[in-house]
Every structure is written in structure tokens, then in C-alpha cells.
Design a protein around this motif. Structure first.
Motif, PDB file in Angstrom:
ATOM      1  N   ILE A  12       0.907  -1.057   0.041  1.00 21.31           N
ATOM      2  CA  ILE A  12      -0.009   0.096  -0.074  1.00 21.31           C
ATOM      3  C   ILE A  12       0.920   1.208   0.101  1.00 21.31           C
ATOM      4  CG2 ILE A  12      -1.577   1.512   1.367  1.00 21.31           C
ATOM      5  CD1 ILE A  12      -2.751  -1.223   2.277  1.00 21.31           C
ATOM      6  N   VAL A  13       1.852   1.397   0.965  1.00 19.92           N
ATOM      7  CA  VAL A  13       2.736   2.412   1.015  1.00 19.92           C
ATOM      8  C   VAL A  13       3.618   2.633  -0.347  1.00 19.92           C
ATOM      9  CG1 VAL A  13       4.979   3.355   2.137  1.00 19.92           C
ATOM     10  CG2 VAL A  13       2.842   2.465   3.465  1.00 19.92           C
ATOM     11  N   GLY A  14       3.916   1.483  -0.971  1.00 22.55           N
ATOM     12  CA  GLY A  14       4.797   1.483  -2.161  1.00 22.55           C
ATOM     13  C   GLY A  14       3.738   2.250  -3.297  1.00 22.55           C
ATOM     14  N   PHE A  15       2.567   1.834  -3.381  1.00 21.34           N
ATOM     15  CA  PHE A  15       1.800   2.311  -4.365  1.00 21.34           C
ATOM     16  C   PHE A  15       1.609   3.799  -4.145  1.00 21.34           C
ATOM     17  CE2 PHE A  15      -0.205  -2.012  -5.265  1.00 21.34           C
ATOM     18  CZ  PHE A  15       0.404  -1.854  -6.558  1.00 21.34           C
ATOM     19  N   MET A  16       1.305   4.132  -3.002  1.00 15.52           N
ATOM     20  CA  MET A  16       1.200   5.789  -2.477  1.00 15.52           C
ATOM     21  C   MET A  16       2.582   6.367  -2.782  1.00 15.52           C
ATOM     22  SD  MET A  16      -1.024   5.330   0.827  1.00 15.52           S
ATOM     23  CE  MET A  16      -0.363   6.986   1.632  1.00 15.52           C
ATOM     24  N   ASN A  17       3.900   5.819  -2.758  1.00 17.16           N
ATOM     25  CA  ASN A  17       4.808   6.434  -2.816  1.00 17.16           C
ATOM     26  C   ASN A  17       5.315   6.420  -4.372  1.00 17.16           C
ATOM     27  OD1 ASN A  17       7.562   7.697  -1.663  1.00 17.16           O
ATOM     28  ND2 ASN A  17       8.458   5.721  -2.427  1.00 17.16           N
ATOM     29  N   THR A  18       5.102   5.317  -4.910  1.00 19.71           N
ATOM     30  CA  THR A  18       4.987   5.438  -6.383  1.00 19.71           C
ATOM     31  C   THR A  18       4.362   6.400  -6.952  1.00 19.71           C
ATOM     32  OG1 THR A  18       5.893   3.068  -6.288  1.00 19.71           O
ATOM     33  CG2 THR A  18       5.013   3.984  -8.663  1.00 19.71           C
ATOM     34  N   PHE A  19       2.964   6.587  -6.764  1.00 17.50           N
ATOM     35  CA  PHE A  19       2.154   7.568  -7.100  1.00 17.50           C
ATOM     36  C   PHE A  19       2.971   8.938  -6.965  1.00 17.50           C
ATOM     37  CE2 PHE A  19      -1.339  10.648  -6.512  1.00 17.50           C
ATOM     38  CZ  PHE A  19      -1.744  10.658  -7.835  1.00 17.50           C
ATOM     39  N   ASN A  20       3.196   9.119  -5.578  1.00 19.59           N
ATOM     40  CA  ASN A  20       3.905  10.658  -5.237  1.00 19.59           C
ATOM     41  C   ASN A  20       5.201  10.828  -6.417  1.00 19.59           C
ATOM     42  OD1 ASN A  20       1.962  10.971  -3.473  1.00 19.59           O
ATOM     43  ND2 ASN A  20       3.368  10.214  -1.781  1.00 19.59           N
ATOM     44  N   TYR A  21       5.935   9.868  -6.239  1.00 26.12           N
ATOM     45  CA  TYR A  21       7.204   9.824  -7.111  1.00 26.12           C
ATOM     46  C   TYR A  21       6.656  10.138  -8.754  1.00 26.12           C
ATOM     47  CZ  TYR A  21      10.473   8.013 -10.665  1.00 26.12           C
ATOM     48  OH  TYR A  21      11.353   7.784 -11.495  1.00 26.12           O
ATOM     49  N   TYR A  22       5.782   9.454  -9.206  1.00 24.04           N
ATOM     50  CA  TYR A  22       5.401   9.604 -10.598  1.00 24.04           C
ATOM     51  C   TYR A  22       4.821  10.889 -10.840  1.00 24.04           C
ATOM     52  CZ  TYR A  22       4.107   8.051 -15.197  1.00 24.04           C
ATOM     53  OH  TYR A  22       3.969   7.858 -16.657  1.00 24.04           O
ATOM     54  N   VAL A  23       4.169  11.403  -9.959  1.00 19.58           N
ATOM     55  CA  VAL A  23       3.623  12.873 -10.177  1.00 19.58           C
ATOM     56  C   VAL A  23       4.526  13.972 -10.087  1.00 19.58           C
ATOM     57  CG1 VAL A  23       1.950  14.532  -9.126  1.00 19.58           C
ATOM     58  CG2 VAL A  23       1.111  12.354  -9.140  1.00 19.58           C
ATOM     59  N   LEU A  24       5.417  13.806  -9.219  1.00 19.68           N
ATOM     60  CA  LEU A  24       6.602  14.599  -9.201  1.00 19.68           C
ATOM     61  C   LEU A  24       7.449  14.453 -10.444  1.00 19.68           C
ATOM     62  CD1 LEU A  24       7.712  14.438  -5.413  1.00 19.68           C
ATOM     63  CD2 LEU A  24       6.673  16.238  -6.589  1.00 19.68           C
ATOM     64  N   TYR A  25       7.885  13.278 -10.750  1.00 15.10           N
ATOM     65  CA  TYR A  25       8.701  13.089 -11.948  1.00 15.10           C
ATOM     66  C   TYR A  25       8.002  13.849 -13.466  1.00 15.10           C
ATOM     67  CZ  TYR A  25      10.444  10.691 -16.040  1.00 15.10           C
ATOM     68  OH  TYR A  25      11.180  10.624 -17.240  1.00 15.10           O
ATOM     69  N   LEU A  26       6.603  13.398 -13.502  1.00 13.02           N
ATOM     70  CA  LEU A  26       5.907  14.238 -14.700  1.00 13.02           C
ATOM     71  C   LEU A  26       5.901  15.712 -14.541  1.00 13.02           C
ATOM     72  CD1 LEU A  26       2.634  11.701 -14.863  1.00 13.02           C
ATOM     73  CD2 LEU A  26       4.763  11.684 -16.445  1.00 13.02           C
ATOM     74  N   LEU A  27       5.930  16.223 -13.385  1.00  5.79           N
ATOM     75  CA  LEU A  27       5.896  17.667 -13.069  1.00  5.79           C
ATOM     76  C   LEU A  27       7.178  18.156 -13.591  1.00  5.79           C
ATOM     77  CD1 LEU A  27       4.582  20.319 -11.759  1.00  5.79           C
ATOM     78  CD2 LEU A  27       5.793  19.541  -9.725  1.00  5.79           C
TER      79      LEU A  27
END
Length: 129
Positions: A12-27
Motif C-alpha cells: 500500500i505504501v509502495g503504491f502511494m509512494n510510487t504515485f507521489n514519485y510519478y506525479v513529481l517526475y511528470l511535473l
């Protein structure tokens, strides 16, 4: 098949963290126009800080300390090495899209991250128990 609660919480934390990472990466990559590897490293560092607190409180239910906070990035040396190498190979060698490659690289790094982060975040409690 029994999956320990700790592993489920880690996912669960991994999905949340990956989502945060990916949003930042795309930004960083699309909005700011930074190189994909610069975007990856900066998003990785920021999301790693969030990961430390999410894994401490939620996954392993342990108290975050300054010592663990400064040790935690050491565990991510393996993670950033695996993800950076994978992203490079996916983009430069396999010619995959820079937008999708970080997600694939993150999946590859999951088992390494679980094992190493557990060793750092839980080791102090096992010594004092």
C-alpha cells in the motif's frame, strides 16, 4: 496463501509512494522540461522522505528517529541504482518512452526496497526487545 500484514502495508505504501514519485517526475519532466534523469533523481529524493515516514508509522509501526532518518537513504542506494539503471536501459537501449519507463523501473526495485528498508527501520526494536 497467507501474506503477512506488514507486506500488505508495504505494498500500500509502495503504491502511494510510487504515485507521489510519478506525479513529481511528470511535473519536473513535462512541466519544467528537465532531463528525464534529473527529474527521476529529484522526484526520487523527495518521495524517499515521504516513504521513510509512511513506512515507519504505517508499514512497520515503528518510531522514526533521526538515526533511522539518516540511515534510511543508505537503503535506497540499491533502489536508486536499480531504478536509474533500469530507466537508462529502458529509454536508451530499449527505446521505451520516458514517461512510462520510471513506472516499470519502480516495479523492478520493489523486492529490494522491502528487504533493505525493513532491516533499517526495524533493527533497533529487535535489539531492545
Amino acid at each position: 496463501m497467507f501474506i503477512p500484514h506488514e507486506v500488505i502495508r508495504f505494498i500500500i505504501v509502495g503504491f502511494m509512494n510510487t504515485f507521489n514519485y510519478y506525479v513529481l517526475y511528470l511535473l519536473f519532466f513535462h512541466l519544467f522540461g528537465w532531463h528525464y534523469m534529473v527529474s527521476h533523481v529529484l522526484a526520487f529524493i523527495i518521495s524517499m522522505i515521504g516513504s521513510f515516514f509512511m513506512n515507519s508509522y504505517f508499514t512497520y509501526k515503528t518510531k522514526p528517529t533521526w538515526k533511522k532518518f539518516f540511515q534510511f537513504p543508505l537503503t535506497y542506494v540499491v533502489n536508486i541504482t536499480v531504478t536509474s539503471t533500469a530507466i537508462f536501459l529502458l529509454v536508451e537501449v530499449m527505446k521505451l518512452n520516458e514517461t512510462i519507463s520510471p513506472l516499470l523501473a519502480s516495479v523492478i526495485a520493489i523486492p529490494f526496497t522491502f528487504i533493505i528498508s525493513k532491516k533499517i527501520l526495524v533493527k533497533d526494536e529487535t535489539k531492545t526487545s
